[in-house]
Scaffold this active site. Structure first.
Site, mmCIF file in Angstrom:
data_model
loop_
_atom_site.group_PDB
_atom_site.id
_atom_site.type_symbol
_atom_site.label_atom_id
_atom_site.label_comp_id
_atom_site.label_asym_id
_atom_site.label_seq_id
_atom_site.Cartn_x
_atom_site.Cartn_y
_atom_site.Cartn_z
ATOM 1 N N SER A 187 0.792 -1.227 0.000
ATOM 2 C CA SER A 187 0.000 0.000 0.000
ATOM 3 C C SER A 187 0.827 1.281 0.000
ATOM 4 O O SER A 187 0.337 2.319 -0.404
ATOM 5 C CB SER A 187 -0.955 -0.014 1.193
ATOM 6 O OG SER A 187 -0.255 -0.232 2.390
ATOM 7 N N HIS A 215 -5.448 -3.441 -2.340
ATOM 8 C CA HIS A 215 -5.187 -2.447 -3.387
ATOM 9 C C HIS A 215 -5.209 -3.046 -4.787
ATOM 10 O O HIS A 215 -4.960 -2.344 -5.765
ATOM 11 C CB HIS A 215 -3.846 -1.745 -3.144
ATOM 12 C CG HIS A 215 -3.953 -0.650 -2.145
ATOM 13 N ND1 HIS A 215 -4.519 0.570 -2.430
ATOM 14 C CD2 HIS A 215 -3.583 -0.588 -0.840
ATOM 15 C CE1 HIS A 215 -4.482 1.343 -1.366
ATOM 16 N NE2 HIS A 215 -3.932 0.658 -0.376
ATOM 17 N N LYS A 246 -11.995 0.457 -1.106
ATOM 18 C CA LYS A 246 -11.115 1.221 -2.006
ATOM 19 C C LYS A 246 -11.759 1.294 -3.391
ATOM 20 O O LYS A 246 -12.689 2.073 -3.580
ATOM 21 C CB LYS A 246 -9.723 0.609 -1.968
ATOM 22 C CG LYS A 246 -9.079 0.914 -0.616
ATOM 23 C CD LYS A 246 -7.796 0.227 -0.327
ATOM 24 C CE LYS A 246 -7.292 0.720 1.034
ATOM 25 N NZ LYS A 246 -6.484 -0.267 1.727
#
Ligand SMILES: *Cc1c(COP(=O)(O)O)cnc(C)c1O
Length: 404
Positions: A187, A215, A246
């Site tokens: 990340s 991610h 996300k």
């Protein structure tokens, strides 16, 4: 004793905060006043947003918004209980089935967040006789889960396969279970975990293989299926974690694997057992988001087009965007490495004054001396916005002596 004479037992916090202030790494929360978009208003100032994980622009997608509203009208605003008591709604089950199909696995369980998915899972199935072999840059939620499990933690240098093998070999004759665990995308640096080589090791040493794809969900692999799909290591990763917070644009985390793994987590994962499930609007939003991943692949293409442009232009300006003293980014997360923590925080503030939000990240989130402005590209940034942001970065870079 009267309250007037009582000394404040939390006074040590003030000392620690003063210490942060002296080192220049104390921060105030930036407050967003409108929607999470490429241009938005923080603290009363309109800025180009380079700090959001909203990779595909889904936080404001009309289909997701409508799904949330419709679910709220139909089912109300809350689930009323933890999943195992009375808080499992049909829409929660639909989301889990949807994710399992998307990931091509037997089953899925959704947690309140990616953090609780990792921490709750690792601590659920390992105990003090077991071993966790973990990449040095794995996410804090993995580290916390590992600590909660009381298993022995063996950390290998970031992406160092030989060292991971040494650690596995060193406990090969121990009776405990072994868990080999990595982030799919790291990340802070944006590099990709070496999944094929780690899967080889897991198979050679009989370890459980686990990947945290926070991610990579919505970013890598076909329609954003993540690193397992990106590397085509289907069937070789026992536990796949992803986030709904996300690229998916809402909130939540999930674990994918065999039916028994998921059933076990239903019985033993503490955030699942002891913390209330998502409001129906969140589940509905996420269901709609997976439809968007299937139906609007052009968002992911645009994300990567913007990412290539952004990295190229930042490099041309002369910034260190990783690959020298830090891992080289391979994804939309692009750090601008500045080194010094105080300089980085000043740079970030200066950039904000110029109308660009780029978060400064310093120790302890990243190692001492490797502080950076972390930029994240999204599919919804326009070419104009990126050019403006580059101009401002150049200006601040020169002013602060980072660029020649
Ligand atoms: C953000 C992140 C998480 C946590 O996900 P949330 O849904 O925000 O709790 C877990 N792992 C990694 C690698 C992350 O970057």
């Amino acid at each position: 004793m009267s309250t007037a004479t009582r000394t404040n037992p939390l006074a040590f916090l003030t000392d620690q905060l003063n210490d942060l202030k002296a080192r220049g790494t104390h921060f105030k929360l930036r407050v967003l006043e409108d929607e999470q978009e490429p241009v938005c208003t923080f603290d009363g100032k309109k800025v180009i947003n380079l700090a959001s994980n909203n990779y595909l622009g889904l936080t404001t997608h009309p289909l997701l918004r409508e799904a949330a509203l419709e679910a709220t009208r139909k089912y109300g605003v809350g689930s009323g209980a933890v999943r195992t008591i009375a808080g499992t709604m049909k829409i929660h089950m639909e989301l889990e089935e949807k994710i399992a199909r998307f990931k091509n696995v037997e089953a899925c369980v959704v947690f309140q967040s990616g953090f609780t998915a990792n921490a709750g899972t690792v601590s659920a199935f390992l105990g003090k006789e077991d071993f966790i072999i973990s990449d040095a840059l794995n996410h804090a939620s993995i580290i916390d889960g590992a600590r909660l499990s009381r298993a022995k933690i063996l950390v290998f240098e970031h992406k160092n396969i030989a060292q991971a093998e040494e650690k596995l070999a060193s406990v090969n004759n121990e009776p405990g279970k072994k868990l080999l665990i990595t982030d799919g995308v790291f990340s802070m640096d944006g590099d990709i975990g070496p999944l094929p080589a780690l899967c080889d090791l897991a198979e050679k040493y009989g370890a459980i293989m686990m990947v945290d794809d926070a991610h990579s969900s919505g970013v890598l692999g076909r329609n954003g299926r993540g690193t397992i799909d990106h590397f085509n290591v289907h069937g070789r990763v026992d536990i796949q974690v992803g986030t709904l917070s996300k690229a998916i644009g809402a909130l939540g985390g999930y674990v994918c694997g065999t039916r028994d793994l998921i059933d076990f987590l239903y019985h033993r994962a503490r955030p699942f057992l002891f913390s209330t499930s998502h409001p129906p609007s969140v589940a509905a939003t996420c269901i709609a988001a997976f439809d968007v991943l299937e139906n609007e692949p052009e968002r992911i293409e645009k994300l990567w087009e913007n990412t290539r442009y952004w990295k190229k232009e930042l490099g041309l300006l002369g910034f260190d965007i990783g690959g020298k003293t830090t891992p080289a980014s391979e994804t939309p997360i692009t750090p601008i490495i500045l080194g010094d923590g105080k300089l980085t925080m000043e740079f970030s503030r200066e950039l904000f004054q110029e109308g660009v939000l780029g978060t400064g990240i310093a120790f302890p989130t990243v190692p001492e001396g490797k502080a950076r402005i972390r930029t994240i590209m999204t599919a919804t940034h326009t070419h104009d916005q990126l050019q403006q942001a580059l101009e401002k970065l150049k200006k601040v870079g020169k002013k602060m002596g980072v660029l020649a």
